[in-house]
Motif scaffolding. Sequence first.
Motif: not given
Length: 402
Positions: A127-131, A139-144, A168-172
């Motif tokens: 889940i953690t990102e740079g910002e 959170l900036t990771t995108r899912a479409r 991985f469990i990925v959050y987007a």
Amino acid sequence: MNLSPTGEQRALAEKLCALGATGLGAELEERDRTQRLQPGDWQRCADAGVFALAVPEEYGGLGLDPLSCALALEGLGRGCRDNGLLIAVGAHIWAMELPLLAFGTEEQKRHYLPALVDGRAVGAHAITEGEAGSDALSLTTRARREGDHYVLDGTKRFITNAPLADVFIVYATLNADLGFTGVTAFLVDRDLDGVTVETRFEKAGLRTAPWGEVTLTGCRVPATRRLGAEKQGSKILSTAMAWERSLILAPLLGTMQRQIDQCAQYARSRVQFGTNIGRFQAVSHRIVDMQVRLEAAKLLTYRAAWSLTEDDASSVFPEAAQLSTSESAVQTFLDALQVFGGLGYTTDTDVERNLRDALGTRISSGTSDMQRKVMADKLGITVKARRRTPEGTGGGRRGDAR
């Protein structure tokens, strides 16, 4: 609420303590310098049932209650000197297995859990990102959605177990305008096209718990690998954090007890000014305070474990346990450094490494400041005050005492 361990709980804790003391942590000093987890130790933990503790028997687990898990892991920590391994194990159990158990479909659980339990697969929670660390709204990771797939793009940082992970469990987020309410969780296999993992962090402590950066570039994840419903990421994360904050530091309770025992032994044997240093109150009282601090952290951890069975989202015990244990550990190892003096400052003992490792526990699963913030929110302290209406505008009778 009965916190007295049963015979079965004691036996399991002693079994894992023995595993930690005799079967784990080989070449630790060298691996700490080179930031390497011993792969054989991971499989030894699996073979001993560590990854099976909280998983139901139908998926290959032991199906133990949270308190039994806490006591078992405390035993493991008392025997095992490799704190990084213990954190990596905890991340695998509480941030991968538990969310999967709570929100996964039957097909997902049967596909992933047996391999996670028996050591064939390693899991990581991304889940953690740079910002977006404590501020998950950023959170900036995108899912479409594209037909029967979701396309993921983004980068995750400081991910425990990433270099070793198979899944991985990925959050987007599906819609950045929705903030965290738009976040969705996905089970992302490492071998999917568009998944890149890099190891690029030199850490001060917990160096045998590998960190990595996970980049997703046009990664197509089957819709059948969405974890939970769309926009349910917030609930999945809060569930994972409740379990992780309650139990990931349970092994550290055992580590602290081992360190306190070593301090007591050293105080009995070290002679200065013609007597053992344990006869000096500055030393003996310090060790007593270490034990008192540990007992408080134990009780909070046990109570947090118990609270997990109550399904109470307002419980402050997970955050209290994380906060108390991490900060108690830092102070305990600082005190141990004082007891051992110059010897404790060398690498000839575990003291300096334990201190470096403990510092990392104050920022994992949310910093100590974030634990306090979450607790303040749950206690209602941070609720915004109602604006007072000026006198004479209908907000109250003139002359009222306010």
